[in-house]
Each structure stands twice: as structure tokens, then as C-alpha cells.
Scaffold this motif. Structure first.
Motif, PDB file in Angstrom:
ATOM      1  N   ILE A   1      94.172  55.756 -67.002  1.00 47.64           N
ATOM      2  CA  ILE A   1      95.020  55.202 -68.068  1.00 47.64           C
ATOM      3  C   ILE A   1      96.049  56.240 -68.508  1.00 47.64           C
ATOM      4  CG2 ILE A   1      95.032  54.331 -70.432  1.00 47.64           C
ATOM      5  CD1 ILE A   1      92.194  53.265 -69.882  1.00 47.64           C
TER       6      ILE A   1
ATOM      7  N   LEU B   1     100.156  55.741 -68.691  1.00 44.18           N
ATOM      8  CA  LEU B   1     100.853  55.791 -69.979  1.00 44.18           C
ATOM      9  C   LEU B   1     101.691  57.064 -70.114  1.00 44.18           C
ATOM     10  CD1 LEU B   1      98.156  54.473 -72.495  1.00 44.18           C
ATOM     11  CD2 LEU B   1      99.996  53.232 -71.376  1.00 44.18           C
TER      12      LEU B   1
ATOM     13  N   PRO C   1      97.101  62.588 -81.389  1.00 40.09           N
ATOM     14  CA  PRO C   1      95.650  62.481 -81.189  1.00 40.09           C
ATOM     15  C   PRO C   1      94.986  63.820 -80.893  1.00 40.09           C
ATOM     16  CG  PRO C   1      96.787  60.797 -79.944  1.00 40.09           C
ATOM     17  CD  PRO C   1      97.843  61.718 -80.470  1.00 40.09           C
TER      18      PRO C   1
ATOM     19  N   THR D   1      90.220  61.222 -85.409  1.00 45.87           N
ATOM     20  CA  THR D   1      90.456  60.258 -84.335  1.00 45.87           C
ATOM     21  C   THR D   1      89.185  59.458 -84.064  1.00 45.87           C
ATOM     22  OG1 THR D   1      92.095  61.710 -83.352  1.00 45.87           O
ATOM     23  CG2 THR D   1      91.182  60.026 -81.939  1.00 45.87           C
TER      24      THR D   1
ATOM     25  N   VAL E   1      88.583  54.242 -73.753  1.00 50.14           N
ATOM     26  CA  VAL E   1      89.765  54.026 -74.595  1.00 50.14           C
ATOM     27  C   VAL E   1      90.001  55.244 -75.492  1.00 50.14           C
ATOM     28  CG1 VAL E   1      90.689  52.658 -76.512  1.00 50.14           C
ATOM     29  CG2 VAL E   1      89.617  51.513 -74.574  1.00 50.14           C
TER      30      VAL E   1
ATOM     31  N   ALA F   1      91.198  58.232 -73.342  1.00 47.22           N
ATOM     32  CA  ALA F   1      92.563  58.036 -72.833  1.00 47.22           C
ATOM     33  C   ALA F   1      93.577  58.359 -73.919  1.00 47.22           C
ATOM     34  CB  ALA F   1      92.735  56.602 -72.346  1.00 47.22           C
ATOM     35  N   THR F   2      93.229  58.018 -75.171  1.00 49.47           N
ATOM     36  CA  THR F   2      94.159  58.227 -76.281  1.00 49.47           C
ATOM     37  C   THR F   2      94.590  59.692 -76.397  1.00 49.47           C
ATOM     38  OG1 THR F   2      93.134  56.398 -77.446  1.00 49.47           O
ATOM     39  CG2 THR F   2      94.454  57.888 -78.762  1.00 49.47           C
TER      40      THR F   2
END
Lengths: 289, 266
Positions: free
Chosen positions: B78, B82, B108, B116, B139, B142-143
Motif C-alpha cells: 500500500i 500511495l 503519522p 496515531t 491499514v 501503511a499509514t
């Protein structure tokens, strides 16, 4: 361009799409930005905003369910509670101490790397400093737990001092690397000029080296300060009974089951970091990150 | 510079001492993994390979390792997509809010992990009603992994310039062909470096993981942390630590190969 779009050969869709994209920079940009902004702009910032809103709600004392009624109670508790003030100040003290220790240890190391080592040696020294960053954070904290334990290599025991020492160790490379980069950019001719004009090493350091590397130092301090401020794992591993802000947040999520209060406490390190970043913005440190 | 011999010696000594402090704790962990005394009293009592074989046979450990690898691969995939998209947008276009995009990508990792972590778990839990599990861990990871890919690709695009892509367009290649044959091959090593960092970041992460993993999901760091305070498990934890130190040489080697003569691109 137009002649290409009118050719309706096999794969014409792809061609049309390609030339459409080629002509419309705005569409290209929107497509490129769509997914990253949906994820980080919408979802992540949304999550942060939701957390901030939660800080103004409260938790039911018996069930732990969130009561969605606006209240300042969490923040008044936070400001008036003696315990929380002490813990906040302690966390700030730990972050400041770690930053200072790392600065004192890192600067001479970075200086020797940048100005005394041969280019070949420099390359290896950078690798030597970078290498421990790849080793697991948990493993390094654990290594100190073993060394600090009563019959370990050092045997100092656990507590606040152990926490400061371990955190300083963990974040040291984050301080060395920016300072090293800053010193490397500093031309040797400036140091020679200062010497030719009669400045002794200490004066050269004070009036030439320090002012020019200050942004790099601040860049390093952002890492050491921020990483120390939010930490609760290292404290649990080597801190004994010591509590920092992170522990209060963690305990309110888990044992106390009070998410709104945890959210309110979590705003403390965020606000401190925002103040810190705003304060150092003018030094140009953010471009050194 | 007019540094005296003494100050040069002192500075070099500081460097050597600093490096020693960096490496001694890691060496202690490695040595202790062969220590036959299970309390790790110093100096080691005797040599044994028993803990290594005990770690090899631990199924909980093997599951945790596998979970960590899956989480790391998912988050890296991911982050690659992105991060590359965002880097292209910021480097190749001028638009309103460009600075804000960079900020939101760095955020982040700039904010304490616990912030976070609880922000995401709160959103999954109360806002979206998604059950916590491996997917929510991916998720979360990945952030904060996007930034590593973003930084690497951004630096590469800045250095690449537009000349070759324009030449490709002039020679008749369309947008997709140019990307496939010109842009992508030039970015490959930056993607590899960014992806490697993203994987390492995810593999080592514990705070965001703690809040986004459901009861059944145990990554390697979570397994280590759970077993850290169990005296019986201490030798096995120590073996895992030693193994992780040894394994960390691999990404360093790859990163060095990638950056070639320039040690600063990390």
C-alpha cells in the motif's frame, strides 16, 4: 496530437486515454492525488479529528461506554490533577534530558566523523551509525533491560535513570546523522579562515561551527524529543514503576477503559510537539529533517 | 583547522567510545543467546545451543513471525502505491496546498505512535465498526509507512529531471509507454529502498500494532513484549533478539548496494 486520437486501431482505448491524460494536467494531478489524499487527508486526519472530539466527551463510570455530551471535565481534571501535572513535567524532563545527553554525545562523534576521518572511513562510519537503526527497537530496549538487571553487566537496576539512559541510547543515531550532515556541508575553508584570523578552537566552535550547524542540531532534537515524549514501551521495560504521559494514555485505554480521558491526555504531547515545531520553524531546522 | 593534537585525540576517542556504547548492548544480547544460565547473570556461565533450538520449535513464535511478515508485505504494498502517487503529484505539479500534502504524509510518523494508535483504533471501533484484525494492522502500518516511499521517490524524481521523459514523448511514446519504459526503470532502486524501509518500519512497530490488532493477532514485536516479563521465556526472547540483530544486516547490505557511492540516501 489530434491525429493520434482519431486512429481507431486495436488498443485505441488505451491510446485515447493516454493522449487525454497527456493533454489534461489537471486530471493527471487529481488522479495522482486521489488515493493518497483519501487515505491520509480524509481517513487519517478524520481519525485524529474524531479523537480530538472524543476528548470533549466522557465515559460512563460503570459501563465505560462513551457518553456523547460536550464537557470540559477531562481537561479540567488534566490541568488541576496534581498527578498529571507531575507526570507531564516528568515526561518533559525526560525528553529534555534525553535530547541534551544525545547532543553532548553526538556532537563530538559527528565532528570526528565529518572533519577528522578520511572519505573512505567516513563511508564506513556512517554505515556503523546507521546499522543499529535497523535492529529492532524492542530488542535494543531489551538489551538494556538485561544489562541493567541486578546481576547484569551494569547492574544499575530499573527506574527513571534507566529510562533516560535507554531512551538516549535508542535515539542517539537520530541525533548523530543530521549533525554529521550539517558538519559535512560546513566548508573546511571557514574553519581555516577562523584559525588564520587568530581564533582558538573554542572560539571557532562558538562563533562559526555552532551557529552554522544549529539548524541540524534542532532537526536532530525534534526526533529525540518527540520520540521520547510519546514513549511508553521503554518505560515499561526498564522504568520500574515510573510513569510517563504515554503510560497514562495506555492505562486509560486498557485498565481504566476511559477513552475520552485517554484522548484528552494524548493531546498533551501533540500540543507540546506543535509548540516545539512552531518555535524551531524559524531556525530552518525543518528543511534539515 | 588548528586543532591541537590532544583535542584531535579526544575527539577520536569520543567517536570510538560512542560506537562502543552503540554496539556493546547488541553484543551482550548475542552472547547471552548462548548463555547456559537462564537468568543471564554476567559473566556467562557456560555455552549452549539449547535456547536456539527451543526458539526454533516454538510454534507461537513461528506464527508471530508469519503474521509480521504478512503485515509488513501488505503495508509495504500500500505504501509503495500511495507514496509513489503522492511523490509524483508533489514533485511534478504546482498546486494549491502542495505543502499541506507533504505535511499530512509526514504527520503519522511525527506524532507520537500512541496518538496515531488510539485515533485509528477509535475510528475502527466506534466510527466504522470494523472488527480489529490483521487487516486493521496493515491499514495502521501503511499509514506511517507511506512517508518512507514518498521521500525516496521524491528525491529520485528531483534528481531525474524531465529530459528523458520529454525525449521519449518526442519520439512518439504515449504517457503509459513512457512510464513503463523510461520513468519506472529509473525509479526502481528508489522504490526498492523505500519499500525496504517501509517493511522494516512495519516489522519493528509495536505501539500502533497494540491498538489496531485484535485479540487473535500477534505480530513478532507483540510476541516479544508479551514474553519479555516471563522468566521462563527469557532465553527464547533473547534468541529472537539475537536473530533479529543478525538479520538486520541484510537490509543494510541491500541499502548500501542500492545507494552505491552515496551513503546519504537512506
Amino acid at each position: 496530437m489530434t491525429t493520434i486520437t482519431t486512429t481507431a486501431a486495436p488498443g485505441g482505448m488505451r491510446r485515447r486515454a493516454a493522449s487525454f491524460l497527456h493533454r489534461h494536467a489537471g486530471v493527471r494531478l487529481s488522479l495522482l492525488l486521489s488515493a493518497p489524499l483519501a487515505w491520509l487527508g480524509l481517513a487519517y486526519l478524520g481519525a485524529l479529528a474524531a479523537l480530538f472530539v472524543t476528548a470533549f466527551w466522557s465515559a460512563d463510570v460503570f459501563t465505560g461506554d462513551v457518553v456523547k455530551v460536550f464537557t470540559w471535565a477531562n481537561f479540567t481534571d488534566l490541568v488541576t490533577g496534581e498527578v498529571y501535572r507531575t507526570i507531564t513535567l516528568r515526561s518533559l524532563g525526560v525528553a529534555a534530558a534525553v535530547t541534551l545527553i544525545d547532543l553532548v554525545v553526538a556532537f563530538p562523534m559527528a565532528f570526528a566523523m565529518a572533519k577528522l576521518a578520511s572519505p573512505r572511513a567516513q563511508r564506513w562510519l556512517v554505515i556503523a551509525v546507521l546499522t543499529p537503526l535497523w535492529a529492532s527497537y524492542l530488542v535494543k530496549a531489551y538489551a538494556w533491560r538485561v544489562m541493567l538487571s541486578a546481576d547484569g553487566l551494569l547492574g544499575w537496576g530499573y527506574g527513571l535513570t534507566a529510562t533516560v539512559v535507554t531512551l538516549s541510547y535508542l535515539w542517539l543515531p537520530y541525533m548523530i546523522l543530521p549533525i554529521y550532515a550539517g558538519l559535512e556541508r560546513l566548508p573546511n575553508s571557514l574553519l581555516d579562515a577562523a584559525a588564520d584570523l587568530g581564533a582558538r578552537p573554542w572560539r571557532t566552535f562558538r562563533t562559526v561551527v555552532w551557529p552554522l550547524t544549529f539548524p541540524a542540531v534542532v532537526a536532530g532534537s525534534i526526533f529525540t524529543f518527540s520520540l521520547s515524549l510519546g514513549d511508553y514501551i521503554t518505560v515499561k521495560i526498564v522504568g520500574g514503576k515510573t510513569q510517563l504521559i504515554g503510560n497514562v494514555v495506555y492505562d486509560n485505554i486498557g485498565a481504566a477503559n476511559n477513552l475520552p480521558f485517554a484522548a484528552a491526555v494524548a493531546t498533551v504531547p501533540v500540543v507540546i510537539m506543535l509548540i516545539y515545531l512552531a518555535a524551531v520553524r524559524r531556525t530552518g531546522a525543518l528543511e534539515n529533517l | 583547522m588548528n586543532l591541537s593534537r590532544t583535542s584531535k585525540i579526544l575527539l577520536r576517542a569520543a567517536l570510538v567510545a560512542g560506537l562502543a556504547v552503540i554496539y556493546v548492548p547488541l553484543a551482550v544480547v548475542l552472547l547471552n543467546s548462548f548463555n547456559s544460565d537462564r537468568t543471564f547473570a554476567w559473566p556467562p556461565a557456560g555455552f549452549t545451543l539449547h535456547w536456539w533450538s527451543a526458539a526454533w520449535d516454538s510454534s507461537g513464535l513461528r506464527d508471530a513471525l508469519w503474521t509480521s511478515i504478512r503485515a509488513g508485505l501488505g503495508a509495504t504494498a500500500i505504501a509503495l502505491v500511495l507514496g509513489t502517487m503522492a511523490a509524483f503529484a508533489v514533485q511534478r505539479y504546482r498546486f494549491f496546498g502542495r505543502e499541506a500534502v507533504s505535511l499530512v504524509i509526514v504527520l503519522p510518523i511525527a506524532l507520537p505512535g500512541i496518538v496515531t494508535g488510539i485515533a485509528l483504533s477509535n475510528t475502527f471501533h466506534t466510527v466504522l465498526g470494523v472488527p480489529l484484525g490483521l487487516l486493521t494492522v496493515i491499514v495502521g502500518h501503511a499509514t506511517f509507512c507511506v512517508v518512507t516511499v514518498y521521500n525516496n521517490v521524491l528525491a529520485r524524481l528531483r534528481r531525474m529531471g524531465l529530459n528523458l521523459e520529454e525525449a521519449s514523448a518526442d519520439l512518439g511514446a504515449d504517457t503509459f509507454t513512457t512510464f513503463r519504459l523510461v520513468t519506472f526503470p529509473m525509479m526502481r532502486s528508489a522504490l526498492l529502498a523505500g519499500g525496504l524501509l517501509a517493511f522494516a518500519l512495519s516489522f519493528d512497530e509495536i505501539i500502533v500494532t497494540t491498538f489496531t490488532a485484535g485479540a487473535g493477532v500477534r505480530t513478532l514485536p507483540i510476541w516479544i513484549f508479551e514474553n519479555l516479563f516471563r522468566p521462563n521465556q527469557a532465553p527464547v526472547v533473547n534468541v529472537v533478539a539475537a536473530a533479529l540483530i543478525l538479520v538486520s544486516v541484510i537490509p543494510i547490505y541491500i541499502a548500501q548496494r542500492l545507494s552505491g557511492g552515496d551513503p546519504h540516501t537512506h
